[in-house]
Enzyme design. Structure first.
Site, PDB file in Angstrom:
ATOM      1  N   VAL A  58     -30.662  54.468 -59.681  1.00  0.00           N
ATOM      2  CA  VAL A  58     -29.706  54.894 -60.712  1.00  0.00           C
ATOM      3  C   VAL A  58     -30.492  55.581 -61.826  1.00  0.00           C
ATOM      4  CG1 VAL A  58     -27.973  54.137 -62.371  1.00  0.00           C
ATOM      5  CG2 VAL A  58     -28.131  53.019 -60.143  1.00  0.00           C
ATOM      6  N   HIS A  77     -29.680  47.710 -62.497  1.00  0.00           N
ATOM      7  CA  HIS A  77     -29.446  46.314 -62.093  1.00  0.00           C
ATOM      8  C   HIS A  77     -27.961  46.071 -61.810  1.00  0.00           C
ATOM      9  CE1 HIS A  77     -33.071  45.764 -64.877  1.00  0.00           C
ATOM     10  NE2 HIS A  77     -33.514  45.341 -63.707  1.00  0.00           N
TER      11      HIS A  77
END
Ligand code: AMP
Length: 271
Positions: A167, A28
């Site tokens: 990620v 995020h």
């Protein structure tokens, strides 16, 4: 929120939106940092959207870490955290939702009926409320990203969609708010997911062109541990998400697994 946003747009100031369900992690934060770079104002929305959860899913348990999220948001330069109540987003007489097409049918759409309809509906509401010039979405949720890109195109929404890379933890596990459900042994078993993607790419690098052979290797890697149940492991066209019969690169390799009660997804675009 909308009043503030319309004022900013009136002054030709750019707004970036990162929609999330909270329980923020580095995935995020990467979206937030890029959003900060792209616009004058960065809005983070945190909303656990009941519309996108099935009756047997983890809506009630979904992790909530608001204090931590707010600190992280501040560190990333977020200007506004939009944190609506469920009743404000969906008042009692709420009755409108979106009807999606082919992109919503395969992969997670097959296992989670109504999920993407709920996602698209809340994202459209967030776009209307926050009025972003640009909205950032992770490729971790590849099908979601494609559905939103298509919605923006089909409905002529004046927003740019910025896809962002997945990620991962140092050991390869794709970051997810749901990783915190995993017990130590389950966390270990989950490594098979990213490993299966890496193996598929290295087979392609070695010249493997057979879709069945690639999918077989992925299944074999995933099923080496008994803890992990494969929901799907499929090669698809990265644009249409149609299943591939013969290998055409780039190709999306998408995986969904269950480990105990936890459902994890991951993907990579084979090149
Ligand atoms: P969520 O809070 O899970 O709904 O995710 C909010 C946004 O963060 C979505 O656009 C996700 O695709 C993105 N996201 C979640 N995990 C990752 C990750 N590991 N890497 C990049 N983006 C991510």
């Amino acid at each position: 929120m909308q009043e503030w946003a319309l004022k900013r747009r009136e002054h030709e100031e750019k707004i970036a939106l990162v929609p999330t369900m909270g329980a923020l992690h580095e995935g995020h934060l990467s979206l937030l940092r890029e959003g900060k770079r792209l616009a004058d104002h960065l809005v983070l929305s945190i909303f656990v959207n009941p519309l996108q959860f099935g009756p047997a899913e983890d809506l009630k348990q979904y992790p909530k870490t608001l204090e931590k999220d707010l600190n992280r948001a501040e560190e990333c330069g977020v200007d506004i955290v939009f944190y609506p109540k469920t009743g404000d987003m969906y008042p009692k007489d709420f009755q409108t939702s979106l009807d999606l097409g082919a992109l919503s049918k395969p992969l997670c759409g097959a296992a989670r009926p109504g999920h993407f309809q709920g996602v698209a509906t809340v994202v459209l509401k967030l776009f209307n409320i926050v009025q972003p010039n640009v909205a950032l979405f992770g490729q971790k949720d590849y099908q979601q990203l494609r559905i939103i890109q298509q919605m923006v195109k089909d409905l002529n929404l004046p927003v740019e969609i910025k896809p962002m890379p997945i990620v991962r933890e140092d050991d390869g596990l794709a970051m997810s708010s749901r990783n915190r459900y995993l017990k130590t042994d389950e966390r270990q078993a989950a490594l098979a997911i990213s490993l299966s993607l890496v193996k598929a790419q290295s087979l392609v690098d070695q010249g493997e062109k057979n879709v069945e052979a690639l999918v077989k290797t992925v299944h074999a890697t995933l099923e080496e541990t008994k803890k992990l149940k494969v929901e799907y492991a499929l090669l698809c066209d990265p644009k249409t998400l149609d299943p591939l019969k013969t290998l055409k690169l780039p190709a999306l390799l998408a995986v969904a697994c269950r480990i105990g009660e936890t459902r994890l997804i991951d993907n990579c675009v084979l090149r």
